[in-house]
Motif scaffolding. Structure first.
Motif, PDB file in Angstrom:
ATOM      1  N   ASP A 216       0.741  -1.018  -0.023  1.00 60.33           N
ATOM      2  CA  ASP A 216       0.056   0.064  -0.022  1.00 60.33           C
ATOM      3  C   ASP A 216       0.941   1.176   0.085  1.00 60.33           C
ATOM      4  N   ALA A 217       0.379   2.228  -1.104  1.00 56.55           N
ATOM      5  CA  ALA A 217       1.353   3.189  -1.046  1.00 56.55           C
ATOM      6  C   ALA A 217       1.256   4.372   0.117  1.00 56.55           C
ATOM      7  N   ALA A 218       0.406   3.961   1.055  1.00 58.51           N
ATOM      8  CA  ALA A 218       0.108   4.703   2.395  1.00 58.51           C
ATOM      9  C   ALA A 218       1.111   4.396   3.453  1.00 58.51           C
ATOM     10  N   HIS A 219       1.687   3.296   3.374  1.00 58.57           N
ATOM     11  CA  HIS A 219       2.620   2.476   4.322  1.00 58.57           C
ATOM     12  C   HIS A 219       4.030   2.825   4.156  1.00 58.57           C
ATOM     13  N   PRO A 220       5.036   2.919   4.955  1.00 56.66           N
ATOM     14  CA  PRO A 220       6.284   3.316   5.138  1.00 56.66           C
ATOM     15  C   PRO A 220       7.144   2.519   3.871  1.00 56.66           C
ATOM     16  N   HIS A 221       7.954   3.255   2.959  1.00 54.66           N
ATOM     17  CA  HIS A 221       8.404   2.482   1.853  1.00 54.66           C
ATOM     18  C   HIS A 221       9.785   1.792   2.171  1.00 54.66           C
ATOM     19  N   VAL A 222      10.054   0.575   2.081  1.00 58.61           N
ATOM     20  CA  VAL A 222      11.563   0.070   2.145  1.00 58.61           C
ATOM     21  C   VAL A 222      11.884  -0.558   0.828  1.00 58.61           C
ATOM     22  N   VAL A 223      13.080  -0.024   0.687  1.00 55.23           N
ATOM     23  CA  VAL A 223      13.600  -0.579  -0.608  1.00 55.23           C
ATOM     24  C   VAL A 223      14.834  -1.540   0.041  1.00 55.23           C
ATOM     25  N   LEU A 224      14.799  -2.528  -0.813  1.00 50.66           N
ATOM     26  CA  LEU A 224      15.840  -3.898  -0.627  1.00 50.66           C
ATOM     27  C   LEU A 224      16.486  -4.143  -1.943  1.00 50.66           C
ATOM     28  N   CYS A 225      17.714  -4.160  -1.638  1.00 52.11           N
ATOM     29  CA  CYS A 225      18.503  -4.089  -2.985  1.00 52.11           C
ATOM     30  C   CYS A 225      19.517  -5.208  -2.899  1.00 52.11           C
ATOM     31  N   GLY A 226      19.836  -6.209  -3.992  1.00 51.53           N
ATOM     32  CA  GLY A 226      20.326  -7.328  -3.826  1.00 51.53           C
ATOM     33  C   GLY A 226      21.768  -7.422  -4.893  1.00 51.53           C
ATOM     34  N   LYS A 227      22.998  -7.962  -4.298  1.00 48.33           N
ATOM     35  CA  LYS A 227      23.747  -8.214  -5.543  1.00 48.33           C
ATOM     36  C   LYS A 227      23.721  -9.307  -6.016  1.00 48.33           C
ATOM     37  N   GLY A 228      23.289  -9.590  -7.324  1.00 48.74           N
ATOM     38  CA  GLY A 228      23.062 -10.781  -8.038  1.00 48.74           C
ATOM     39  C   GLY A 228      23.909 -11.247  -8.927  1.00 48.74           C
ATOM     40  N   VAL A 229      25.163 -11.333  -8.548  1.00 47.11           N
ATOM     41  CA  VAL A 229      26.177 -11.939  -9.499  1.00 47.11           C
ATOM     42  C   VAL A 229      26.240 -13.242  -9.450  1.00 47.11           C
ATOM     43  N   CYS A 230      25.650 -13.729 -10.679  1.00 48.07           N
ATOM     44  CA  CYS A 230      24.986 -15.115 -10.397  1.00 48.07           C
ATOM     45  C   CYS A 230      26.526 -16.186 -10.846  1.00 48.07           C
ATOM     46  N   PHE A 231      27.572 -15.674 -11.232  1.00 55.28           N
ATOM     47  CA  PHE A 231      28.915 -16.354 -11.129  1.00 55.28           C
ATOM     48  C   PHE A 231      29.892 -15.375 -11.382  1.00 55.28           C
ATOM     49  N   ASP A 232      30.924 -15.072 -10.690  1.00 55.95           N
ATOM     50  CA  ASP A 232      32.098 -14.343 -10.594  1.00 55.95           C
ATOM     51  C   ASP A 232      33.381 -15.015 -11.005  1.00 55.95           C
ATOM     52  N   SER A 233      33.649 -14.633 -12.324  1.00 54.98           N
ATOM     53  CA  SER A 233      34.869 -15.286 -12.682  1.00 54.98           C
ATOM     54  C   SER A 233      36.177 -14.587 -12.549  1.00 54.98           C
ATOM     55  N   GLY A 234      35.817 -13.144 -11.946  1.00 54.70           N
ATOM     56  CA  GLY A 234      36.682 -12.287 -11.863  1.00 54.70           C
ATOM     57  C   GLY A 234      36.674 -11.246 -12.885  1.00 54.70           C
TER      58      GLY A 234
END
Length: 460
Positions: A216-234
């Motif tokens: 609901d737009a009336a509720h406090p807004h929380v943004v969650l961010c995530g690093k999605g490096v599905c494979f990291d060869s470097g």
């Protein structure tokens, strides 16, 4: 209410075996109240109620008749997690008196202790089952969130790339009535996500930003961010084989953010959630980004690439810039960002950074309450000198070995707008070896603390 494997809802008449719980200090008094044959057996087994131990006994016909667990902190789920595999297979009912917090911890610990990743390999010998008249719904949702993280991180990259992360987000959104928008491939350039594009452009799997919205737009807004490096060869600064071996887990931050969003939605907390996942594969190819290049970012700052293996902060910087455009009440990000955090704190303690004292204190306190600890690290801004570039606004890393986790967090902070309350967790998301309730492989760390934080802020 549905419930996971390992739990049986049954009335008191169900023929479950009696299960006791004691701590070391109370063992002698408890033992003295047991039948003489049980006392003799416990003495023969040298059982004394030490934490993480278990002992079962038989009746006169040689059939299992009961058992006792050694538990120190009954409110810690991992204090109970040895039980399902330490006890003989069968149905067990706790007969010791437990308060509400300990009952919930028992249920969560039981589920964590039974967990095995079975997508490619069958479950080992059946574990014990816990019987009760009812189970706590919130505890089962917490268990499901922890299992979600473990399953996502444990899944090899061929089955958990950017496409599959997007599909997971869409499936969760469908269940909870959320909406999902995705920008992928070269559209990232047109839509101003150049850093995400730069990191992921060398892979045959298109990089993308996944944005889920709910509430609901009336509720406090929380943004969650995530690093999605599905494979990291470097990338072109290629990792050594040992460092690359477990890099399927480099999307562990995205797994945490996704599971936390799902948990908030499942519990219907009065919050408005935006989930942002920057999903890429850091691969080697003809168009891989190079050391010494200068790349653009969504916020408008230029970044000189000192090392292509410091890629997580690059995909996150565009996600954080997008988050700040939404003017959230709270911004939290999760990332398997640095080996330096593990050198400082080891594998079990996530490093917490925050630009707001109340947020940091509340998150740490929540972790203590639910026995999901974090450790606060400093945003020591003088160390920004390690990220100085002669040709760009900022370098993505430096040649110095000093304060690697701190400088990574400081890099991210440059992309957080003034006045936005922000917390960053540098998490390992992994168990290197088997321990009770913590099987080798993917792990949720700081997730339950984050949920407790959001629940308190939602005032429910």
């Amino acid at each position: 209410m549905t419930h996971p494997d390992g739990f049986v809802i049954a009335a008191g008449a169900h023929s479950a075996l009696p299960l006791h719980a004691v701590d070391k200090a109370g063992f002698a008094a408890w033992c003295a109240a047991q039948p003489a044959p049980v006392q003799a057996w416990l003495a023969a087994q040298r059982f004394d109620g030490s934490p993480g131990t278990a002992c079962s006994w038989a009746d006169g016909d040689g059939r299992v008749a009961g058992a006792v667990l050694g538990v120190d902190d009954g409110h810690d789920p991992f204090a109970w997690a040895h039980a399902p595999r330490a006890l003989p297979a069968g149905d067990w009912r706790m007969v010791s008196e437990l308060d509400g917090g300990a009952r919930r911890a028992l249920q969560l610990g039981w589920g964590l202790g039974r967990y095995r990743f079975t997508r490619y390999k069958a479950q080992p010998a059946p574990a014990a089952q816990l019987v009760a008249d009812s189970f706590d719904a919130e505890t089962f949702d917490l268990l499901a969130a922890c299992v979600r993280v473990r399953d996502l991180v444990n899944t090899p990259t061929e089955h958990m790339g950017p496409d599959e992360l997007e599909a997971t987000a869409r499936a969760i959104a469908h269940v909870h009535g959320a909406t999902v928008a995705v920008i992928a491939g070269d559209d990232l350039l047109a839509q101003r996500y150049p850093a995400i594009h730069a990191v992921g452009r060398a892979s045959h799997r298109a990089p993308r930003i996944i944005e889920l919205t709910w509430g609901d737009a009336a509720h406090p807004h929380v943004v969650l961010c995530g690093k999605g490096v599905c494979f990291d060869s470097g990338g072109l600064d290629l990792k050594a084989a040992a460092g690359m071996r477990n890099m399927k887990k480099d999307m562990g931050g995205a797994a945490h953010a996704l599971a936390l969003a799902e948990l908030v939605m499942a519990r219907q907390l009065p919050l408005r959630i935006t989930l942002l996942i920057a999903a890429v594969e850091n691969a080697v190819g003809p168009n891989a980004f190079r050391p010494g290049e200068v790349i653009a970012t969504r916020k408008g700052m230029s970044v000189e690439i000192d090392n292509t293996d410091a890629e997580g902060r690059l995909v996150l910087c565009d996600a954080l810039a997008r988050a700040c455009e939404l003017a959230p009440d709270l911004l939290l990000d999760f990332a398997t960002l640095t080996g330096a955090a593990r050198i400082a704190l080891g594998p079990d303690l996530p490093a917490l950074y925050a630009n707001d004292e109340a947020l940091a204190n509340d998150w740490l306190a929540a972790g203590q309450r639910v026995r999901d600890p974090l450790w606060r690290m400093p945003l020591w801004r003088p160390y920004l000198r390690y990220l100085t570039s002669g040709i760009a606004d900022l370098a993505n890393s430096s040649n110095s070995t000093m304060a690697g986790s701190v400088t990574a967090a400081l890099f991210l902070e440059r992309f957080v707008d003034e006045g936005v309350r922000w917390g960053h967790v540098d998490v390992y998301a992994w168990n290197d070896s088997d321990r009770p309730g913590r099987p080798a492989g993917g792990e949720a760390q700081g997730l339950r603390a984050a949920y407790a934080l959001l629940k308190a802020r939602a005032d429910v």
